[in-house]
Design a protein around this motif. Structure first.
Motif, PDB file in Angstrom:
ATOM      1  N   GLY A 219      -1.992   7.444   8.486  1.00  0.00           N
ATOM      2  CA  GLY A 219      -2.435   6.168   7.915  1.00  0.00           C
ATOM      3  C   GLY A 219      -1.628   5.011   8.462  1.00  0.00           C
ATOM      4  O   GLY A 219      -0.736   4.478   7.794  1.00  0.00           O
ATOM      5  N   GLN A 222      -3.607  -0.341   7.291  1.00  0.00           N
ATOM      6  CA  GLN A 222      -4.077  -0.585   5.929  1.00  0.00           C
ATOM      7  C   GLN A 222      -5.279  -1.520   5.975  1.00  0.00           C
ATOM      8  O   GLN A 222      -5.222  -2.571   6.632  1.00  0.00           O
ATOM      9  N   TYR A 239     -14.518  10.072  -1.021  1.00  0.00           N
ATOM     10  CA  TYR A 239     -13.157   9.776  -1.456  1.00  0.00           C
ATOM     11  C   TYR A 239     -12.936   9.884  -2.966  1.00  0.00           C
ATOM     12  O   TYR A 239     -11.803   9.786  -3.413  1.00  0.00           O
ATOM     13  N   SER A 243     -11.746   5.774  -5.980  1.00  0.00           N
ATOM     14  CA  SER A 243     -11.299   5.259  -4.690  1.00  0.00           C
ATOM     15  C   SER A 243     -11.633   3.785  -4.495  1.00  0.00           C
ATOM     16  O   SER A 243     -11.242   3.199  -3.485  1.00  0.00           O
ATOM     17  N   ARG A 256      -7.727   1.361   1.728  1.00  0.00           N
ATOM     18  CA  ARG A 256      -7.208   2.642   2.194  1.00  0.00           C
ATOM     19  C   ARG A 256      -6.618   2.484   3.595  1.00  0.00           C
ATOM     20  O   ARG A 256      -6.963   1.541   4.312  1.00  0.00           O
ATOM     21  N   SER A 257      -5.747   3.405   3.961  1.00  0.00           N
ATOM     22  CA  SER A 257      -5.180   3.380   5.307  1.00  0.00           C
ATOM     23  C   SER A 257      -6.002   4.247   6.249  1.00  0.00           C
ATOM     24  O   SER A 257      -6.576   5.260   5.835  1.00  0.00           O
TER      25      SER A 257
END
Length: 300
Positions: A219, A222, A239, A243, A256-257
């Motif tokens: 990851g 970002q 996810y 999420s 999310r990354s």
């Protein structure tokens, strides 16, 4: 395999009481001499078996000896059968099916029959022979060579195979890549012209756990992406329901990354106009530029 047969013989004796060596040989498709050696192994392991010759004779467990049947309960045997069924879904040899036929069916099999694990994939016709070839190479410590398709282009790899791994909904080969001089995971679906070489190797100490997810999908970037409500089902599917955050106007904020900008842009583009990259700015511009190129191609 010997251990499978020994467990099977014990299961038959527990269920039927007394059987002849000939019937065991027929059931397990081996010679009577092999069954006699198996009986000797079980006796040396502490199982008191007795054999009676002549009419009405056979092999049985001695009276008065109580074998703890809780070692394999009905639920345990059902779980084993479910696992064997899952392996049979990708096996090209039928060995797991034959083993299932030899094992006693659990009394409460109905609940276990509700569980179906299919490890095959959409490229199933190619998967079974590839799995069998790689499994034999792992067991025999023989090198394999193949052309591997990756985002950076095709490359010829020579690998010391270690294990076959089912992970992230796909089959992988874990092994030491002699070209990269490091442990790698190779997706079976990306292998071309697979061949097993005559050259053997000495097994190396393999890392455990096998290639953490953070190493395969690091990851580094970002990102924040806004989705239309129509994309909710896919976010939940990929996810989970927690999420994203539902915004006052009904939009979905996803943070999310990602491994990199290319992966983020490609993923967001798969949602069509239901996704909008908010950050980072570079990925937002990259997707806008890609959209212009697509428009120019189709606006002819």
């Amino acid at each position: 395999m010997t251990i499978d047969r020994l467990i099977g013989i014990l299961a038959v004796l527990l269920r039927e009481g007394q059987v002849t060596a000939g019937s065991l040989a027929d059931r397990f498709e081996v010679s009577v001499r092999t069954i006699q050696r198996d009986i000797d192994r079980l006796c040396r392991a502490g199982i008191p078996l007795r054999t009676a010759r002549g009419a009405g004779g056979g092999v049985s467990i001695m009276e008065g000896y109580a074998l703890d049947r809780t070692v394999l309960t009905n639920a345990d045997r059902g779980a084993i059968l479910a696992g064997l069924r899952s392996l049979d879904s990708v096996s090209g040899t039928g060995c797991y099916r034959r083993l299932m036929e030899r094992l006693p069916r659990p009394a409460a099999a109905a609940g276990d029959d509700c569980v179906v694990i299919d490890l095959a994939s959409w490229y199933g016709p190619v998967l079974a022979p590839r799995l069998e070839a790689l499994k034999a190479a792992c067991a025999g410590c023989r090198l394999v060579r193949f052309t591997y398709c990756a985002p950076g282009g095709d490359s010829l790899r020579t690998v010391e195979p270690d294990k076959l791994v089912f992970r992230w909904s796909s089959w992988y080969l874990h092994g030491w890549c002699r070209d990269r001089e490091d442990w790698r995971l190779f997706k079976l679906g990306r292998m071309l012209s697979l061949e097993t070489l005559e050259e053997t190797f000495s097994p190396r100490p393999a890392p455990w756990p096998i290639t953490p997810a953070e190493q395969v999908y690091p990851g580094r970037l970002q990102a924040a992406v806004r989705f239309a409500p129509s994309a909710r089902w896919r976010l939940v599917d990929e996810y989970g329901a927690d999420s994203f955050q539902v915004q006052p106007d009904g939009g979905l904020l996803f943070e999310r990354s990602f491994p990199g900008q290319e992966e983020l842009v490609r993923w967001a583009l798969s949602f069509g106009d239901a996704a909008e990259i908010l950050s980072p700015a570079g990925a937002r511009r990259a997707l806008a530029d890609l959209g212009k190129k697509i428009w120019e191609k189709y606006d002819k």
